[in-house]
Design an enzyme around this catalytic site. Sequence first.
Site, short mmCIF file in Angstrom:
data_model
loop_
_atom_site.label_atom_id
_atom_site.label_comp_id
_atom_site.label_asym_id
_atom_site.label_seq_id
_atom_site.Cartn_x
_atom_site.Cartn_y
_atom_site.Cartn_z
N CYS A 137 0.64 -1.10 0.01
CA CYS A 137 0.06 0.11 0.10
C CYS A 137 0.79 1.19 0.09
O CYS A 137 1.45 1.88 1.16
CB CYS A 137 -0.77 -0.02 1.24
SG CYS A 137 -1.86 1.60 1.43
N CYS B 203 -0.59 4.09 1.79
CA CYS B 203 -0.42 4.16 3.44
C CYS B 203 1.02 4.42 3.83
O CYS B 203 1.33 5.17 4.86
CB CYS B 203 -0.87 2.73 3.81
SG CYS B 203 -2.10 1.92 3.11
N ASP B 204 1.93 3.97 2.94
CA ASP B 204 3.34 3.86 3.43
C ASP B 204 4.24 4.78 2.79
O ASP B 204 5.47 4.96 3.25
CB ASP B 204 3.98 2.37 3.60
CG ASP B 204 3.00 1.53 4.50
OD1 ASP B 204 2.51 1.93 5.40
OD2 ASP B 204 3.05 0.18 3.84
#
Length: 323
Positions: A145, A148-149
Amino acid sequence: MSEVENLIIIGSGPAGWTAAIYAARAELNPLVFIGVPKTSPAIVLPGGQLMLTTEVENYPGFPEGITGPDMMANFQKQAERFGARKRGEDIVSCDFSEKPFKLVTNKGETILAKAVIIATGATANWLGLENEMRLARSGGGVSACAVCDGALPAFRDQPLAVVGGGDSALEEASYLTKFASKVYIIHRRDEFRASKAMQQRIFNASNAEPVWNKTVVDVLGDEVITGVLLKDTVTGEESTLEVKGLFVAIGHTPTTEFLDGTGVEFDDAKYIELNTRSSKTNIEGVFAAGDVADSIYRQAISAAGMGCIAALDAEHYLSSLSK
Ligand code: NAP
């Protein structure tokens, strides 16, 4: 054991919440199992995959776009406004062999229901390499992801790689171009599967570079990733690509494991098989909506549309019971 619920909705993405909006407005008093957040091996959040998406630009009605989490918060708020109830638990198994249906939560409670809408979506796939999983679990620079990261300090101004050639891969890559010094897109063929618009975005980015005809055969690095070992799908030749982050975007698997043994019919990839032009599964009173039953379109808008259809089908079914 609980009282018999009218309608249980399992899942809280666009399909689940849309079904809840329609069902609540129809006074079916739906109860939504929104799920428990999970971070390993894949990231699964109540709200579904839109929780891992930044800007949603193609959902009609939002000319300026909206973030995925904001959109899902709005869906939930709208359903709750009409009285939809929610529980932050998973359904781990189901018994559809007799009515009322029995659903078991992750806390071991059995819930009885007259009708069920399955809207559990799908989760990201991994390559299945030992070092990939090890570094993903330890936060060593492997992720499924980017949204997300990708903005983490470890990835800033570093060379990164995305694996895959679909819309997800190119979307992740496009997002990473904002932070990374370079984004390699490793694809096993010499042509992307992603939409032309998405491809154009990548080809226009000065720091994005496709790496054609390569598969990742190993992820290198002890504590953190230092590179990937690639194999050419045409020549079989191996090479190393130095990167400080690897983002895997090679498709999804439907969340249907908890339906094993229930008799619900699946297709070959374990997506729920539906009656043409309806949300009905092969079991009367069990409906499905969204990505869990759609291996083709998998869009927020199509999932929401399927959620609407499922609620209308469930309403029709429940009213036939009381006649
Ligand atoms: P996808 O379209 O199934 O693409 C998966 C990609 O991963 C393919 O390019 C595939 O290669 C590759 N792949 C699969 N297994 C692999 C493996 N073991 N090793 C290496 N590569 C592998 O999945 P997706 O990109 O997640 O998209 C799913 C659906 O959501 C699509 O319908 C897509 O249009 C939609 N989507 C839309 C948007 C948007 O509109 N903004 C964003 C994201 C997703 P091959 O091409 O060789 O098969």
